[in-house]
Design a protein around this motif. Sequence first.
Motif, PDB file in Angstrom:
ATOM      1  N   PHE A 254       0.828  -1.208   0.000  1.00 50.91           N
ATOM      2  CA  PHE A 254       0.000   0.000   0.000  1.00 50.91           C
ATOM      3  C   PHE A 254       0.861   1.257   0.000  1.00 50.91           C
ATOM      4  O   PHE A 254       1.217   1.788   1.066  1.00 50.91           O
ATOM      5  CB  PHE A 254      -0.939  -0.030   1.223  1.00 50.91           C
ATOM      6  N   PRO A 255       1.218   1.747  -1.177  1.00 49.92           N
ATOM      7  CA  PRO A 255       2.096   2.917  -1.244  1.00 49.92           C
ATOM      8  C   PRO A 255       1.439   4.158  -0.651  1.00 49.92           C
ATOM      9  O   PRO A 255       0.240   4.379  -0.829  1.00 49.92           O
ATOM     10  CB  PRO A 255       2.302   3.128  -2.746  1.00 49.92           C
ATOM     11  N   ASN A 256       2.200   4.933   0.072  1.00 44.99           N
ATOM     12  CA  ASN A 256       1.734   6.235   0.562  1.00 44.99           C
ATOM     13  C   ASN A 256       2.974   7.079   0.833  1.00 44.99           C
ATOM     14  O   ASN A 256       4.102   6.581   0.709  1.00 44.99           O
ATOM     15  CB  ASN A 256       0.835   6.086   1.806  1.00 44.99           C
ATOM     16  N   THR A 257       2.754   8.331   1.208  1.00 42.79           N
ATOM     17  CA  THR A 257       3.908   9.231   1.329  1.00 42.79           C
ATOM     18  C   THR A 257       4.782   8.886   2.544  1.00 42.79           C
ATOM     19  O   THR A 257       5.908   9.348   2.643  1.00 42.79           O
ATOM     20  CB  THR A 257       3.421  10.691   1.445  1.00 42.79           C
ATOM     21  N   THR A 258       4.277   8.071   3.452  1.00 42.69           N
ATOM     22  CA  THR A 258       5.085   7.702   4.630  1.00 42.69           C
ATOM     23  C   THR A 258       6.151   6.668   4.273  1.00 42.69           C
ATOM     24  O   THR A 258       7.292   6.759   4.724  1.00 42.69           O
ATOM     25  CB  THR A 258       4.174   7.132   5.753  1.00 42.69           C
ATOM     26  N   THR A 259       5.782   5.692   3.455  1.00 42.35           N
ATOM     27  CA  THR A 259       6.716   4.579   3.211  1.00 42.35           C
ATOM     28  C   THR A 259       7.388   4.601   1.840  1.00 42.35           C
ATOM     29  O   THR A 259       8.471   4.033   1.696  1.00 42.35           O
ATOM     30  CB  THR A 259       5.982   3.228   3.361  1.00 42.35           C
ATOM     31  N   ALA A 260       6.745   5.245   0.850  1.00 41.70           N
ATOM     32  CA  ALA A 260       7.305   5.188  -0.511  1.00 41.70           C
ATOM     33  C   ALA A 260       8.706   5.804  -0.521  1.00 41.70           C
ATOM     34  O   ALA A 260       8.915   6.886   0.008  1.00 41.70           O
ATOM     35  CB  ALA A 260       6.392   5.914  -1.486  1.00 41.70           C
ATOM     36  N   GLY A 261       9.635   5.079  -1.093  1.00 38.66           N
ATOM     37  CA  GLY A 261      11.005   5.610  -1.252  1.00 38.66           C
ATOM     38  C   GLY A 261      11.883   5.453  -0.023  1.00 38.66           C
ATOM     39  O   GLY A 261      13.068   5.776  -0.074  1.00 38.66           O
ATOM     40  N   VAL A 262      11.342   4.961   1.088  1.00 40.62           N
ATOM     41  CA  VAL A 262      12.169   4.801   2.301  1.00 40.62           C
ATOM     42  C   VAL A 262      13.016   3.528   2.149  1.00 40.62           C
ATOM     43  O   VAL A 262      12.488   2.469   1.796  1.00 40.62           O
ATOM     44  CB  VAL A 262      11.280   4.697   3.570  1.00 40.62           C
ATOM     45  N   LYS A 263      14.334   3.671   2.408  1.00 40.52           N
ATOM     46  CA  LYS A 263      15.237   2.513   2.270  1.00 40.52           C
ATOM     47  C   LYS A 263      14.751   1.392   3.206  1.00 40.52           C
ATOM     48  O   LYS A 263      14.406   1.637   4.365  1.00 40.52           O
ATOM     49  CB  LYS A 263      16.663   2.943   2.639  1.00 40.52           C
TER      50      LYS A 263
END
Length: 386
Positions: A254-263
């Motif tokens: 479930f992509p969202n701005t909290t997790t997307a792109g976090v290593k």
Amino acid sequence: MYQYSCMNAISEVGLQKFTDQYTKTEVKEDADALLVRSAALHDMEFSDKLAAIARAGAGVNNIPLERCAEQGIVVFNTPGANANGVKEAVIAGLLLASRDLADGINWVKAESGNEDIAKLAEKEKKNFAGSEIKGKKLGIIGLGAIGILVANTAVHLGMEVYGYDPYISVDSAWNLSREITHITDVNDIYRECDYITIHVPLLESTKKMINEEAIAEMKDGVILLNYARDLLVDEEAVVKAVQSGKIRRYMSDFPNTTTAGVKNCIVTPHLGASTSESEDNCAVMAVKEVMDYLENGNINHSVNYPTCDMGKCKGVCRVAINHKNIKNMIGQFASVLGEADMNIANMANQSKGEYAYSLFDLDTQITDEVVEKLKNVQGVLRIRIL
Ligand SMILES: NC(=O)C1=CN([C@@H]2O[C@H](COP(=O)(O)OP(=O)(O)OC[C@H]3O[C@@H](n4cnc5c(N)ncnc54)[C@H](O)[C@@H]3O)[C@@H](O)[C@H]2O)C=CC1
Ligand SMILES: O=C(O)CCC(=O)C(=O)O
């Protein structure tokens, strides 16, 4: 003739099951039934014509269940129809979290123009080394259609599996491998397991059930998988734990701005049920549920009304009544029909929480006047004559 409308792309294999009594409409107000996947319906107004909503899938957190029940709209889902698709995504998630395959693939892409790539790969591969899942402990929270498939498959992959579900159904319990350790305190999952995967519905009671306190109980370097819903997890706490190394990887669908792109957060775009098999299964089941409800008044797999199935009408007409689950409803319906000299050939009544549903097969055709009298019984939400 009935009309249906699709709120998302619904598999043609399912839509083809509609007989020639059905036509598709883009005008939502004209639809007797809506078919939906993940589209959010909370802000949508429903017309008085709408009798059913079928969620081609499991989760119904995108649908206002109580408002629908109050309007006499029966909401269906398709339990288990996409469970294998999700199970396979979860198994892929277990492996992707354990082996650094994703970064390895990205490295090869980045070096694709390098003539020395083969030699370089042997030098660089140590950066993408991982661990194996065999022999590791997997904790599963929620042993429904998906949880049991994940549990049984993980046993076959050599994992030690722990399962927690205080509300497990008898069917699920029968289908669960005997190898699985039954956990009654969820904290034991947090304390013992190397991998934790969550497969519960998103409800008020399950929102953020994986929170800071739960994470604090977990082993250092735990891998957390969430193919259920993002709101089940306090993802801000998860990101902190990923950044500190407490959580080795967080796998989410479930992509969202909290997790997307976090290593070390490996996020897929809600792909769990995106297989042709799952999409077809869900659509076929949803269409069958809708047709049986619209034509026969039978309710199977509803999430806001009780199961109530009398097969096909054996009398002259069938009266289907959605109503509140309050006392003396059947008595009042029977009085109205009796006073009109109408014999009830067969009947069923079931309830679920605050709502109930009654079916009456009559030996004579019901008149508009009698329908009006039934409608006026306090607590009646909708009447259909079939
Ligand atoms: N990523 C995706 O594409 C998909 C995600 N899902 C999500 O997965 C969820 C589960 O799906 P299914 O297994 O098909 O549903 P299910 O209804 O068969 O199973 C859910 C299980 O969770 C258990 N449960 C409820 N509250 C619990 C709690 N507090 N603690 C432990 N267990 C609890 C229930 O007793 C039940 O056995 C869905 O509600 C949906 O949100 C479902 C399908 C596709
Ligand atoms: O329709 C989809 O792809 C979403 C599946 C899902 O999340 C569910 O069935 O709960």
